[in-house]
Write a protein that holds these residues in place. Sequence first.
Motif, PDB file in Angstrom:
ATOM      1  N   SER A  60      58.509  62.578 -13.122  1.00 32.57           N
ATOM      2  CA  SER A  60      57.790  63.780 -12.718  1.00 32.57           C
ATOM      3  C   SER A  60      56.325  63.713 -13.122  1.00 32.57           C
ATOM      4  N   THR A  61      55.439  64.053 -12.187  1.00 34.11           N
ATOM      5  CA  THR A  61      54.007  64.094 -12.497  1.00 34.11           C
ATOM      6  C   THR A  61      53.595  65.467 -13.009  1.00 34.11           C
ATOM      7  N   ARG A  62      54.559  66.387 -13.145  1.00 34.64           N
ATOM      8  CA  ARG A  62      54.227  67.714 -13.645  1.00 34.64           C
ATOM      9  C   ARG A  62      54.162  67.745 -15.162  1.00 34.64           C
ATOM     10  N   GLU A  63      54.666  66.689 -15.796  1.00 35.07           N
ATOM     11  CA  GLU A  63      54.580  66.592 -17.242  1.00 35.07           C
ATOM     12  C   GLU A  63      53.204  66.042 -17.627  1.00 35.07           C
ATOM     13  N   GLY A 115      36.491  66.769  -4.356  1.00 35.99           N
ATOM     14  CA  GLY A 115      37.845  67.296  -4.254  1.00 35.99           C
ATOM     15  C   GLY A 115      38.736  66.863  -5.402  1.00 35.99           C
ATOM     16  N   CYS A 116      38.498  65.652  -5.917  1.00 30.84           N
ATOM     17  CA  CYS A 116      39.271  65.142  -7.060  1.00 30.84           C
ATOM     18  C   CYS A 116      38.452  65.134  -8.350  1.00 30.84           C
ATOM     19  N   ARG A 118      45.864  67.583 -11.064  1.00 31.24           N
ATOM     20  CA  ARG A 118      47.241  67.299 -10.689  1.00 31.24           C
ATOM     21  C   ARG A 118      47.505  65.816 -10.472  1.00 31.24           C
ATOM     22  N   LEU A 119      46.459  64.996 -10.485  1.00 32.92           N
ATOM     23  CA  LEU A 119      46.672  63.547 -10.429  1.00 32.92           C
ATOM     24  C   LEU A 119      47.374  63.104 -11.706  1.00 32.92           C
ATOM     25  N   TYR A 120      47.983  61.904 -11.652  1.00 31.24           N
ATOM     26  CA  TYR A 120      48.724  61.439 -12.832  1.00 31.24           C
ATOM     27  C   TYR A 120      48.369  59.984 -13.100  1.00 31.24           C
ATOM     28  N   THR A 158      46.615  54.392 -10.655  1.00 30.17           N
ATOM     29  CA  THR A 158      45.881  55.665 -10.776  1.00 30.17           C
ATOM     30  C   THR A 158      45.821  56.279  -9.381  1.00 30.17           C
ATOM     31  N   GLY A 159      45.204  57.442  -9.273  1.00 26.14           N
ATOM     32  CA  GLY A 159      45.057  58.083  -7.966  1.00 26.14           C
ATOM     33  C   GLY A 159      43.789  57.669  -7.245  1.00 26.14           C
ATOM     34  N   MET A 160      43.054  56.677  -7.770  1.00 23.57           N
ATOM     35  CA  MET A 160      41.771  56.291  -7.181  1.00 23.57           C
ATOM     36  C   MET A 160      41.974  55.326  -6.018  1.00 23.57           C
ATOM     37  N   PRO A 161      41.677  55.762  -4.774  1.00 21.82           N
ATOM     38  CA  PRO A 161      41.805  54.860  -3.629  1.00 21.82           C
ATOM     39  C   PRO A 161      40.553  54.009  -3.454  1.00 21.82           C
ATOM     40  N   GLY A 162      40.642  52.995  -2.632  1.00 18.51           N
ATOM     41  CA  GLY A 162      39.480  52.180  -2.307  1.00 18.51           C
ATOM     42  C   GLY A 162      38.812  52.715  -1.051  1.00 18.51           C
TER      43      GLY A 162
END
Length: 210
Positions: free
Chosen positions: A33-36, A85-86, A100-102, A132-136
């Motif tokens: 879970s990414t909510r933790e 946005g992020c 909310r990213l994890y 991570t949540g970082m896209p290219g």
Amino acid sequence: MNRWGWFVFGGIAAAALAVVAGLVVLKQAHGLSTREPAMAVERWVARRARAAAVPAEAKDRVNPVQNTFDVLIEARAHWADHCAGCHANDGSGDVEMGKRLYPPAPDMRLAATQELSDGELFYIIQNGVRLTGMPGWGGGSTHDEEASWKLVHFIRHLPQMSFQEKKEMEKLNPRTPEELREEEEEQRFLNGEDTHEQVHEPTAEHEHHH
């Protein structure tokens, strides 16, 4: 046991330790879970992943774009439209998506980001970071690369951003249809216009024809 045997044994032992460590992390994190909240070990892994993602030759690249006032203005608008946005307008990551990213988006004003070289920042923007949540964002064109180098200058500027700059960026942030509608109604109210549609009662003549 010969040297090759010790090598194989060491590899197996390292793999086993990694599996055990992974199981411990998952157990403590209550599954996937990414909510933790992200644990320290996960944040450490994310930082190490970012550091390992950049090839040695990329770290020494020099920013070919001159840092001028116009470049910062352009990069600021790009950031407000594509990155905030992020990462938030000020790079703090203190926005809903970033939090909310994890693991959560890092505060890019701090040393962990500011101490990266220009080449490292450029490479991360272009190629993203796994785990991570970082896209290219690199598209392979010269224009894309130039835009990324300009963003590097803006990232350096984040710790010195003024309140006025942040307010200007708010005008450039993407809006949802609902937000646009609310802003339009607010503007109409400020202009003294009626923001509610008038409901017309049917007249006697109208009722007669129906």
